[in-house]
Design an enzyme around this catalytic site. Structure first.
Site, PDB file in Angstrom:
ATOM      1  N   LYS A  10      38.118  44.316  35.727  1.00 43.99           N
ATOM      2  CA  LYS A  10      38.653  42.927  36.537  1.00 43.99           C
ATOM      3  C   LYS A  10      39.229  41.904  35.468  1.00 43.99           C
ATOM      4  O   LYS A  10      38.742  41.878  34.444  1.00 43.99           O
ATOM      5  CB  LYS A  10      37.503  42.493  37.301  1.00 43.99           C
ATOM      6  CG  LYS A  10      37.191  43.378  38.653  1.00 43.99           C
ATOM      7  CD  LYS A  10      36.134  42.787  39.541  1.00 43.99           C
ATOM      8  CE  LYS A  10      35.638  43.865  40.764  1.00 43.99           C
ATOM      9  NZ  LYS A  10      34.666  43.404  41.374  1.00 43.99           N
ATOM     10  N   TYR A  50      41.199  46.008  49.070  1.00 42.35           N
ATOM     11  CA  TYR A  50      39.965  45.428  49.603  1.00 42.35           C
ATOM     12  C   TYR A  50      39.980  45.137  51.047  1.00 42.35           C
ATOM     13  O   TYR A  50      39.284  44.060  51.698  1.00 42.35           O
ATOM     14  CB  TYR A  50      39.393  44.043  48.824  1.00 42.35           C
ATOM     15  CG  TYR A  50      38.912  44.069  47.610  1.00 42.35           C
ATOM     16  CD1 TYR A  50      37.527  44.990  47.195  1.00 42.35           C
ATOM     17  CD2 TYR A  50      39.212  43.567  46.259  1.00 42.35           C
ATOM     18  CE1 TYR A  50      37.008  45.110  46.014  1.00 42.35           C
ATOM     19  CE2 TYR A  50      38.946  43.977  45.017  1.00 42.35           C
ATOM     20  CZ  TYR A  50      37.753  44.630  45.049  1.00 42.35           C
ATOM     21  OH  TYR A  50      37.092  45.056  43.776  1.00 42.35           O
ATOM     22  N   ASN A 113      32.553  39.890  38.353  1.00 43.33           N
ATOM     23  CA  ASN A 113      31.637  40.773  37.902  1.00 43.33           C
ATOM     24  C   ASN A 113      32.068  42.057  37.010  1.00 43.33           C
ATOM     25  O   ASN A 113      31.621  43.094  37.220  1.00 43.33           O
ATOM     26  CB  ASN A 113      30.762  41.183  39.197  1.00 43.33           C
ATOM     27  CG  ASN A 113      31.683  41.821  40.117  1.00 43.33           C
ATOM     28  OD1 ASN A 113      32.910  41.898  40.076  1.00 43.33           O
ATOM     29  ND2 ASN A 113      30.892  42.262  41.377  1.00 43.33           N
ATOM     30  N   HIS A 116      34.836  47.464  38.767  1.00 43.25           N
ATOM     31  CA  HIS A 116      34.890  47.898  40.323  1.00 43.25           C
ATOM     32  C   HIS A 116      34.793  49.249  40.088  1.00 43.25           C
ATOM     33  O   HIS A 116      35.129  49.856  39.083  1.00 43.25           O
ATOM     34  CB  HIS A 116      36.284  47.532  40.902  1.00 43.25           C
ATOM     35  CG  HIS A 116      36.461  48.552  42.163  1.00 43.25           C
ATOM     36  ND1 HIS A 116      35.879  48.141  43.280  1.00 43.25           N
ATOM     37  CD2 HIS A 116      36.849  49.603  42.140  1.00 43.25           C
ATOM     38  CE1 HIS A 116      36.119  49.321  44.274  1.00 43.25           C
ATOM     39  NE2 HIS A 116      36.613  50.093  43.517  1.00 43.25           N
ATOM     40  N   GLU A 127      41.151  55.106  47.055  1.00 37.97           N
ATOM     41  CA  GLU A 127      41.211  54.267  46.014  1.00 37.97           C
ATOM     42  C   GLU A 127      41.992  54.675  44.981  1.00 37.97           C
ATOM     43  O   GLU A 127      42.982  54.282  44.362  1.00 37.97           O
ATOM     44  CB  GLU A 127      39.931  53.328  45.549  1.00 37.97           C
ATOM     45  CG  GLU A 127      39.194  52.608  46.502  1.00 37.97           C
ATOM     46  CD  GLU A 127      38.002  51.997  45.956  1.00 37.97           C
ATOM     47  OE1 GLU A 127      37.339  51.088  46.693  1.00 37.97           O
ATOM     48  OE2 GLU A 127      37.456  52.409  44.903  1.00 37.97           O
TER      49      GLU A 127
HETATM   50  P1  ATP Z   1      33.418  46.303  43.859  1.00 37.50           P
HETATM   51  O1  ATP Z   1      33.633  46.949  45.293  1.00 37.50           O
HETATM   52  O2  ATP Z   1      34.349  45.315  43.387  1.00 37.50           O
HETATM   53  O3  ATP Z   1      33.091  47.581  42.921  1.00 37.50           O
HETATM   54  P2  ATP Z   1      30.845  45.898  44.875  1.00 37.50           P
HETATM   55  O4  ATP Z   1      30.983  47.408  45.784  1.00 37.50           O
HETATM   56  O5  ATP Z   1      29.516  46.002  44.041  1.00 37.50           O
HETATM   57  O6  ATP Z   1      32.053  45.531  43.918  1.00 37.50           O
HETATM   58  P3  ATP Z   1      31.482  44.676  47.386  1.00 37.50           P
HETATM   59  O7  ATP Z   1      30.470  44.389  48.405  1.00 37.50           O
HETATM   60  O8  ATP Z   1      32.352  45.703  47.645  1.00 37.50           O
HETATM   61  O9  ATP Z   1      30.709  44.958  45.910  1.00 37.50           O
HETATM   62  O10 ATP Z   1      32.397  43.238  46.999  1.00 37.50           O
HETATM   63  C1  ATP Z   1      33.803  43.473  46.425  1.00 37.50           C
HETATM   64  C2  ATP Z   1      33.846  42.552  45.482  1.00 37.50           C
HETATM   65  O11 ATP Z   1      34.095  41.146  46.028  1.00 37.50           O
HETATM   66  C3  ATP Z   1      32.470  42.156  44.565  1.00 37.50           C
HETATM   67  O12 ATP Z   1      32.643  42.968  43.377  1.00 37.50           O
HETATM   68  C4  ATP Z   1      32.823  40.661  44.230  1.00 37.50           C
HETATM   69  O13 ATP Z   1      33.805  40.627  43.109  1.00 37.50           O
HETATM   70  C5  ATP Z   1      33.262  40.270  45.393  1.00 37.50           C
HETATM   71  N1  ATP Z   1      32.277  39.554  46.075  1.00 37.50           N
HETATM   72  C6  ATP Z   1      31.081  40.263  46.716  1.00 37.50           C
HETATM   73  N2  ATP Z   1      30.304  39.524  47.324  1.00 37.50           N
HETATM   74  C7  ATP Z   1      30.623  38.319  47.183  1.00 37.50           C
HETATM   75  C8  ATP Z   1      30.135  37.075  47.335  1.00 37.50           C
HETATM   76  N3  ATP Z   1      29.183  36.849  48.251  1.00 37.50           N
HETATM   77  N4  ATP Z   1      30.890  35.961  47.205  1.00 37.50           N
HETATM   78  C9  ATP Z   1      31.805  35.901  46.134  1.00 37.50           C
HETATM   79  N5  ATP Z   1      32.542  37.220  45.864  1.00 37.50           N
HETATM   80  C10 ATP Z   1      31.760  38.448  46.388  1.00 37.50           C
HETATM   81 MG    MG Z   2      32.770  47.708  46.765  1.00 36.44          MG
END
Ligand code: ATP
Ligand code: MG
Length: 140
Positions: A10, A50, A113, A116, A127
């Site tokens: 990211k 997303y 974070n 992804h 994806e």
């Molecule tokens: P990713 O899909 O990016 O691999 P993930 O599957 O661990 O991450 P998801 O729940 O799919 O988490 O959320 C997608 C992304 O949205 C997260 O990686 C983060 O960048 C962002 N995100 C998730 N929860 C929050 C939150 N509470 N506040 C801000 N950003 C968030």
């Molecule tokens: Mg995710």
């Protein structure tokens, strides 16, 4: 079962010079990189990627973050690759991610974070095809 999964470094990871570190950990874990490219996402591309989160309160911020700089997109291949790469990444919130995971060691916040990874076979299929054509993936 040999699987493929989509990963992203990211924008926060790229700003902090972590492309090499992330790819090193992936290769070190025995996952094979079968496609790789750098891109600046448009807002439309990030929204489409997303879309499952479009009703979430963090959606607008997430799209702004994902378009705040370039990303590195990659496809990984290996036995049980989807779950193995999720384990390597660690929990979404770096505060909850274990030490030794990419997010636990390197990520800044629940939004920034660093990486992804697809969360299941259907998501991985969607994806990978969202960002890569068949001819961009190494098959042998
Ligand atoms: P990713 O899909 O990016 O691999 P993930 O599957 O661990 O991450 P998801 O729940 O799919 O988490 O959320 C997608 C992304 O949205 C997260 O990686 C983060 O960048 C962002 N995100 C998730 N929860 C929050 C939150 N509470 N506040 C801000 N950003 C968030
Ligand atoms: Mg995710």
């Amino acid at each position: 079962m040999v699987e493929r999964t989509l990963g992203i470094v990211k924008p926060d990871g790229i700003r902090r010079g972590l492309i090499g570190e992330v790819l090193r950990r992936i290769e070190g874990a025995g996952l094979k990189i079968v496609a790789l490219k750098m891109r600046q996402l448009t807002a439309g591309e990030a929204e489409g990627f997303y879309y499952v989160h479009k009703e979430k309160p963090f959606f607008k911020d997430l799209v702004n973050f994902m378009t705040s700089g370039p990303v590195v997109l990659f496809v990984l291949e290996g036995e049980n690759a989807i779950e193995r790469y999720r384990q390597l990444m660690g929990a979404t919130d770096p505060k909850k991610a274990e030490k030794g995971t990419i997010r636990g060691d390197l990520a800044e916040s629940i939004q920034c974070n660093t990486v992804h990874g697809s969360d299941g076979p259907e998501t991985a299929k969607f994806e990978i095809s969202y960002f890569f054509s068949q001819t961009e993936i190494i098959t042998r």
